[in-house]
Design an enzyme around this catalytic site. Structure first.
Site, PDB file in Angstrom:
ATOM      1  CE1 TYR A 173      -4.006  -1.871  -0.200  1.00  0.00           C
ATOM      2  CE2 TYR A 173      -2.784  -3.388   1.211  1.00  0.00           C
ATOM      3  CZ  TYR A 173      -3.850  -3.126   0.364  1.00  0.00           C
ATOM      4  OH  TYR A 173      -4.742  -4.120   0.075  1.00  0.00           O
ATOM      5  CG  PHE A 199       3.955  -9.780  -5.995  1.00  0.00           C
ATOM      6  CD1 PHE A 199       2.930  -9.329  -5.200  1.00  0.00           C
ATOM      7  CD2 PHE A 199       4.902 -10.623  -5.429  1.00  0.00           C
ATOM      8  CE1 PHE A 199       2.820  -9.696  -3.870  1.00  0.00           C
ATOM      9  CE2 PHE A 199       4.811 -11.003  -4.102  1.00  0.00           C
ATOM     10  CZ  PHE A 199       3.770 -10.547  -3.315  1.00  0.00           C
TER      11      PHE A 199
END
Length: 561
Positions: free
Chosen positions: A238, A386
């Protein structure tokens, strides 16, 4: 009047942006230089990886597969992202609340501390003394320089966080009673989250890894080190993502000729990310023994709470797109879509990143689900995930930022030539990632391992089944490296060769009829207090259990987990 009814004047969101001085621009650009150098080096390492995994390429000069794998992960996931984010955030605060000479000097201190740390860590990897991957899981053991370098990068980032907070503090003292500009509020949230979460990796490095690597400790508590890493590792995602959200919420509207849909909604989504991004690290450790399943379940629930601000962001973005399109004459259900500036690379690159986050977010839900996680855990599916979220959503948004930020800082123009080249770069990146990440997801569902080189399973029956997907990964990885070369060329052009001129620093205003922002939105003591309470609730008992009931310490291990 009750606290809930108190409002802050909307006009404060429309504070006139401040000019960026040449000394400030030099500082911000220094972070960008390191970021784009890292992009090229890390991208080259990624290309070599997919070529090796295809089974048709061998590394020259005795270079090891796990050497390039470690360098790829560290330099892209940690160095590129951190340097770009801090440079970008410095510019945001310089533009909205200002930067003093003292703050700029501390900014340089943060830059050089991080740069020295990066050089130390990179040296250890290049010498083959730190083949421990970017997660550096114990009992894999690296040279002490690797860990010392990581510690310096973290310390340097903390310096930048305190500079950012001081910038906002000075502005608030000069503007009593006024709400913090939206972008400054967002940076403050992101750096609060970063400092709180990076305490975990700092403790692991300083208390466990450095003494162990120096020989002062013979063993290491592996489960504790992994838990401290993932206390940091999930909010790290984040930390990468929220600067992209800053651009989506407050900069993209200006680029497309619109306005911020809701200042309050944007702030609330960032507060929720602060709450639910940190106390969730156990969902990366669902298959590990030694952690009570009850606490794993609790953290999985908290993980799913992050879906709420993500959906709030999606709603806000597409509401803004539709509102802007209808103001420009769109009438049908989806006619507004045609009104978006499809020839403006400053919009196109981040928009493609937004689209990639749809399947990327869905994959994240799978990864965090206990039963489904057992299917994909430690497979190359996770690597594909990812690359959708960080290497597509985040990086394409960063590229979109670079198209206007770099020329604004250098006093040059974003030319039609670079505009067109940027569109091509975005298309190449999207196609390359679709091929590579798609093949990774499919191979992961078939049981293909992550991290492993072809030599470790080549010749097996499964390897024959995977060969087509690994070839596809090599094709996609090659396209991505071409995209990296194009992006580096664009960066160099905007730094040194584009014609002199002025490029806008686009900061959007809020919709005139938006609801005023409540005063309680800036109750920092409350937000930080709730965050710490959630962390203590999620981690205190399991951490005590991990320490008190630790198995015998693990000695150094020379293999690859």
């Amino acid at each position: 009047m009750s606290l809930a009814m108190k409002q802050q004047p909307n006009e404060e969101i429309n504070v006139t942006p401040l000019p960026i001085t040449k000394p400030e621009a030099k500082l911000y650009l220094s972070f960008m230089y390191v970021a784009f150098i890292s992009l090229f080096i890390g991208g080259l390492m990624g290309l070599l990886q997919v070529l090796v995994r295809s089974g048709d390429f061998e590394l020259p000069l005795g270079i090891g597969y796990y050497q390039i794998l470690t360098l790829h992960g560290v330099i892209l996931a940690l160095v590129l992202t951190t340097f770009f984010i801090i440079g970008f955030q410095y510019s945001l605060l310089g533009k909205t609340v200002g930067m003093s000479d003292k703050q700029r000097k501390l900014g340089w201190l943060s830059f050089w501390t991080m740069t020295i740390g990066t050089a130390l860590t990179g040296t250890a990897i290049l010498l083959g003394e730190a083949n421990v991957l970017y997660t550096f899981y114990a009992p894999l053991k690296a040279h002490p320089i690797f860990y010392i370098g990581l510690a310096l990068v973290v310390v340097g980032s903390w310096i930048s966080a305190f500079v950012n907070w001081h910038q906002v503090y000075v502005w608030k003292k000069a503007h009593p009673g006024q709400k913090t500009p939206l972008l400054a509020f967002m940076v403050t949230i992101n750096m609060i989250m970063w400092v709180i979460c990076s305490i975990g990796v700092a403790v692991a490095v300083l208390v466990q890894f450095i003494p162990w690597s120096l020989g002062y400790a013979e063993t290491i508590n592996v489960l504790l080190s992994r838990t401290l890493f993932w206390y940091f590792g999930h909010p790290l995602v984040y930390f990468w993502l929220l600067p992209a959200y800053m651009a989506w919420y407050a900069i993209i509207p200006k680029i497309i000729g619109g306005k911020i849909f809701s200042d309050s909604l944007a702030r609330l989504s960032f507060v929720l990310f602060l709450f639910f991004s940190i106390p969730v690290g156990f969902h990366h450790q669902l298959t590990e023994p030694g952690i009570d399943p009850t606490w794993k379940f609790i953290q999985v629930v908290l993980t799913f709470m992050v879906i709420v601000p993500s959906l709030m962001t999606a709603f806000s973005m597409f509401a803004m797109f539709e509102t802007t399109g209808r103001k420009q004459g769109a009438t049908g259900l989806f006619d507004w879509f045609k009104k978006l500036p499809w020839k403006d690379v400053r919009f196109v690159a981040p928009f493609v990143g937004m689209l990639a986050f749809i399947p990327g977010g869905a994959g994240g839900i799978i990864n965090a689900s206990h039963q489904l996680n057992t299917l994909v855990h430690n497979t190359i599916w996770v690597t594909g995930h990812f690359h959708l979220t960080i290497a597509t959503t985040v990086l394409l948004t960063f590229f979109g930022i670079a198209y206007w930020l770099i020329p604004h800082l250098t006093g040059r123009k974003l030319t039609p030539k670079i505009h067109k080249l940027g569109i091509y770069q975005t298309i190449i990146w999207a196609v390359g990632m679709l091929i590579m990440s798609g093949a990774m997801h499919i191979q992961g569902l078939l049981g293909g391992p992550r991290r492993s080189s072809f030599s470790e399973y080549g010749g097996t029956e499964q390897a024959a089944e995977w060969v087509g997907y690994q070839t596809a990964q090599a094709v996609g990885g090659t396209l991505l490296f071409i995209g990296i070369v194009l992006m580096v060329y664009i960066f160099v052009d905007l730094i040194a060769f584009a014609p002199k001129g002025e490029e806008e620093y686009p900061i959007a205003e809020e919709e005139e009829d938006a609801q005023p922002t409540p005063q309680w939105m800036e109750n920092w003591k409350l937000w930080i207090g709730i965050t710490i309470a959630l962390i203590l609730f999620a981690y205190t008992i399991p951490m005590i259990d991990i320490i008190q009931n630790a198995p015998p310490g693990s000695p150094p291990f020379d293999g690859i987990l």
